[in-house]
Design a protein around this motif. Structure first.
Motif, short mmCIF file in Angstrom:
data_model
loop_
_atom_site.label_atom_id
_atom_site.label_comp_id
_atom_site.label_asym_id
_atom_site.label_seq_id
_atom_site.Cartn_x
_atom_site.Cartn_y
_atom_site.Cartn_z
N SER A 1 39.24 46.83 36.29
CA SER A 1 39.14 45.64 35.64
C SER A 1 40.04 45.55 34.23
O SER A 1 40.16 44.70 33.58
CB SER A 1 37.53 45.79 35.14
N ASN A 2 40.53 46.64 34.01
CA ASN A 2 41.57 46.92 32.86
C ASN A 2 43.08 47.02 33.26
O ASN A 2 43.87 47.01 32.21
CB ASN A 2 41.08 48.23 32.12
N ASN A 3 43.29 46.91 34.46
CA ASN A 3 44.60 47.00 34.91
C ASN A 3 45.22 45.76 34.91
O ASN A 3 44.87 44.83 35.78
CB ASN A 3 44.71 47.56 36.33
N PRO A 4 46.50 45.50 34.12
CA PRO A 4 47.03 44.37 34.21
C PRO A 4 47.81 44.07 35.43
O PRO A 4 48.41 42.95 35.64
CB PRO A 4 48.12 44.51 32.97
N LEU A 5 48.07 44.92 36.19
CA LEU A 5 48.71 44.89 37.58
C LEU A 5 47.65 44.88 38.75
O LEU A 5 48.11 44.76 39.87
CB LEU A 5 49.70 45.97 37.77
N ASP B 1 55.85 36.34 35.61
CA ASP B 1 55.69 36.69 37.00
C ASP B 1 56.22 38.11 37.41
O ASP B 1 57.34 38.32 37.47
CB ASP B 1 56.58 35.86 37.64
N ILE B 2 55.24 39.07 37.63
CA ILE B 2 55.65 40.40 37.73
C ILE B 2 55.67 40.79 39.30
O ILE B 2 54.90 40.20 40.03
CB ILE B 2 54.35 41.21 37.29
N PHE B 3 56.84 41.26 39.69
CA PHE B 3 56.89 41.92 40.96
C PHE B 3 56.19 43.28 41.18
O PHE B 3 56.49 44.22 40.28
CB PHE B 3 58.40 41.99 41.56
N LEU B 4 55.41 43.43 41.88
CA LEU B 4 54.37 44.65 42.09
C LEU B 4 55.14 45.95 42.90
O LEU B 4 55.62 45.11 44.12
CB LEU B 4 53.05 44.22 42.40
N MET B 5 55.20 47.02 42.40
CA MET B 5 55.56 48.11 43.18
C MET B 5 54.80 49.46 42.96
O MET B 5 54.07 49.42 41.88
CB MET B 5 57.09 48.17 42.89
#
Length: 263
Positions: A33-37, A107-111
């Motif tokens: 709930s607090n994770n920006p990713l 726009d974040i690429f998730l890794m």
């Protein structure tokens, strides 16, 4: 303060209403709930209430409507986040002016790297402000990066952005700005948690900067439908600064919604 009272009313209604079916909230639920990713559809209502500004007796307010949407454009996991601000700021003569601010999008690429969650991507700022005082009057381009380390007791991480103008009103100041947001969350019993998320601001063009440190508390609810709600309040104090017109003391209040993704 009206928004803060609204958030408090929402919290009381959710916590006390017996007809709202609630599920148990785990430590993992609180971290997400607090994770920006977190790759979830999100809707955030955030308000910065600045009651003390260096160099003036005036106050200001910044309300941000923010949405997050995970997607697989090009086959790569990504998270797009759009923020629409509405500002109330002081102007010359002691009056205040209110209006739409500059909309921003990243726009974040998730890794992942071991236990670390990482994100990097482009950052866009559009000159959408309805008043000169509530925006920069510049098209801006930059980059954003996030690192998050979830823990059994909570979460630590940081969000970094950089932006520079590429077009716009030549009479307006050049934008050459970086921000760094240290993120610390510590989970408590009964789905409460402590938080610190002050955004450090650096204007490389003018040399102005300010470093706020926050200490707040939040509460998480998870409904049987899978929707997660997160309500918080975080007072923030500026411990170092250069230049006038930057916050001295502000209160960050927010209500976050996360919606489960159905395939």
């Amino acid at each position: 303060m009206l928004l803060g009272k609204t958030f408090l009313t929402v919290a009381i209604c959710i916590h006390c209403a017996p007809w709202i079916a609630q599920a148990a909230v785990s430590s993992d639920d609180m971290n997400k709930s607090n994770n920006p990713l977190a790759p979830m559809v999100g809707l955030n209502l955030h308000d910065y209430i600045t009651s003390s500004i260096f160099g003036t007796d005036e106050t200001s307010n910044s309300f941000n409507l923010r949405g997050a949407l995970p997607h697989l454009l090009g086959g790569h996991p990504q998270l797009a986040r759009l923020t629409v601000p509405y500002q109330t700021v002081p102007e010359a003569g002691g009056d205040q002016v209110s209006g739409l601010g500059d909309i921003n999008l990243f726009d974040i690429f998730l890794m992942k790297a071991g236990n670390l969650e990482l994100g990097v991507g482009p950052y866009f700022i559009f000159p959408s402000a309805s008043e000169d005082e509530t925006g920069a009057g510049k098209w801006q381009l930059g980059a954003s990066g996030v690192v998050i380390a979830p823990q059994t007791w909570g979460m630590v991480g940081a969000l970094l952005t950089y932006q520079h103008d590429v077009a716009g009103d030549d009479d307006r100041p050049t934008q050459n700005i970086a921000t760094l947001q240290p993120i610390v969350m510590h989970n408590l019993p009964q789905a409460f948690y402590l938080r610190s998320t002050g955004i450090w601001y650096f204007n490389w063009e003018t040399g102005d900067y300010y470093l706020p440190i926050g200490l707040g508390v939040g509460k998480v609810w998870k409904l049987e439908s899978g929707i997660t709600l997160n309500l918080f309040a975080e007072p923030q104090w500026t411990v170092a600064h250069e230049g006038d017109g930057v916050p001295n003391y502000q209160t960050f209040v927010g209500l976050n919604f996360q919606f489960p993704i159905t395939r």
